[in-house]
Design an enzyme around this catalytic site. Structure first.
Site, PDB file in Angstrom:
ATOM      1  NE  ARG A  41      -1.249   2.598   2.659  1.00  0.00           N
ATOM      2  CZ  ARG A  41      -0.654   3.637   3.304  1.00  0.00           C
ATOM      3  NH1 ARG A  41      -0.818   4.773   2.375  1.00  0.00           N
ATOM      4  NH2 ARG A  41      -0.271   3.787   4.334  1.00  0.00           N
ATOM      5  CG  ASP A  42       3.639   4.215   2.782  1.00  0.00           C
ATOM      6  OD1 ASP A  42       3.128   5.145   2.167  1.00  0.00           O
ATOM      7  OD2 ASP A  42       4.402   4.223   3.843  1.00  0.00           O
ATOM      8  CG  HIS A 235       9.738   7.888   5.913  1.00  0.00           C
ATOM      9  ND1 HIS A 235       8.973   8.255   4.636  1.00  0.00           N
ATOM     10  CD2 HIS A 235       8.734   6.867   6.135  1.00  0.00           C
ATOM     11  CE1 HIS A 235       7.773   7.805   4.314  1.00  0.00           C
ATOM     12  NE2 HIS A 235       7.569   6.887   5.208  1.00  0.00           N
ATOM     13  CB  CYS A 266      10.805  10.914   1.461  1.00  0.00           C
ATOM     14  SG  CYS A 266      10.155  12.444   2.246  1.00  0.00           S
ATOM     15  CG  ASN A 275       7.753   3.399   3.975  1.00  0.00           C
ATOM     16  OD1 ASN A 275       7.547   4.043   4.800  1.00  0.00           O
ATOM     17  ND2 ASN A 275       7.301   3.069   2.872  1.00  0.00           N
TER      18      ASN A 275
END
EC number: 4.1.3.4
Length: 325
Positions: A41-42, A235, A266, A275
């Site tokens: 997802r992210d 992050h 980012c 991440n």
């Protein structure tokens, strides 16, 4: 891939020695850590080229086979805003549901929540922030107004017996406001918890945090919210993700978010790392003798699969090292 399989055991042979090193000077570390895998997802949501549904499904299935107990699967957001997540229903319905594994999905509003539940979601995720300006620029409202929106989701979730996880963005810094007060992070986290979120992940959205900032932030939050309800999401923009995570572990946090192959750049620092790579996290935790339940070899294979599909190099230092041997 074959070379990586042969190289891995030799590369990781030092783990036994690492486990033997006393960690008494590091404070009490958790015996077990739950890893929340956010790559599908992210990690994928900002990819410019649409990743095919079968590739997403295979990635999630490979992550399940690797032993990850929580895999953030997709986002039930309008395809107009996030085209990459336009196949959310197909992905959630298409993956293998392994026993004992949770597959939460992001639901930014009540419409998304209802669609997620209809597709079979058992857990949803909502996003807030500790920065007024970040909230205003992202969802065009104040922090207080954002909680009014979340209230409808939380009430619907309670009625449907759906678990809700919360995210607090900008917990260690904001791209617009700069430094964020630990007291503000604690206030927002407490609000999420009081509204019914069983777990709240504190995110270093732009990766500017250091272990010292992490310690101060967690110290404030832990005065307001039970430690068992907290997670961290770091992050690696400034190369601090593992260091910040280790500080959180030393303070008792036992839930950590990460992304396979370090997927997810980012958006506020072009070209910077995003991440924390799940492979690197697992390697560190195993070196500390902390149980994760994750098979690192299978995790590396999942990372290699998605990197080949995206035609890019992995951001995981562990994957890079093992592939060079």
């Amino acid at each position: 891939m074959a070379a990586m399989r042969k190289a891995l055991p030799r590369r990781l042979v030092g783990l036994a020695s690492l486990r033997a090193v006393s960690t008494s000077s590091m404070g009490t570390l958790p015996k077990r850590v739950k890893i929340v895998e956010v790559g599908p997802r992210d990690g994928l949501q900002n990819e410019k080229n649409i990743v095919s549904t079968p590739v997403k499904i295979k990635l999630i299935d490979m992550l399940s086979e690797a032993g990850l107990s929580v895999i953030e699967t997709t986002s039930f957001v309008s395809p107009k805003w996030v085209p990459q997540m336009g196949d959310h229903t197909e992905v959630l319905k298409g993956i293998q549901k392994f026993p004992g594994i949770n597959y939460p999905v992001l639901t930014p509003n009540l419409k998304g929540f209802e669609a997620a539940v209809a597709a079979g979601a058992k857990e949803v995720v909502i996003f807030g922030a500790a920065s007024e300006l970040f909230t205003k620029k992202n969802i065009n409202c104040s922090i207080e107004e954002s909680f009014q929106r979340f209230d409808a989701i939380l009430k619907a979730a309670q009625s449907a017996n759906i678990s809700v996880r919360g995210y607090v963005s900008c917990a260690l810094g904001c791209p617009y406001e700069g430094k964020i007060s630990p007291a503000k992070v604690a206030e927002v986290t407490k609000k999420f918890y009081s509204m019914g979120c069983y777990e709240i992940s504190l995110g270093d959205t732009i990766g500017v945090g250091t272990p010292g900032i992490m310690k101060d932030m967690l110290s404030a939050v832990m005065q307001e919210v039970p430690l068992a309800a907290l997670a961290v999401h770091c992050h690696d923009t400034y190369g601090q993700a593992l260091a910040n995570t280790l500080m959180a572990l030393q303070m008792g946090v036992s839930v950590v978010d990460s992304s396979v192959a370090g997927l997810g750049g980012c958006p506020y620092a072009q070209g910077a790392s995003g991440n924390l790579a799940t492979e690197d996290l697992v390697y560190m935790l195993e070196g500390l003798g902390i149980h994760t339940g994750v098979n690192l070899q299978k995790l590396l294979e999942a990372g290699n699969f998605i990197c080949q599909a995206l035609n890019r190099k992995t951001s995981s230092k562990v994957a890079q090292a093992t592939c060079k041997l």
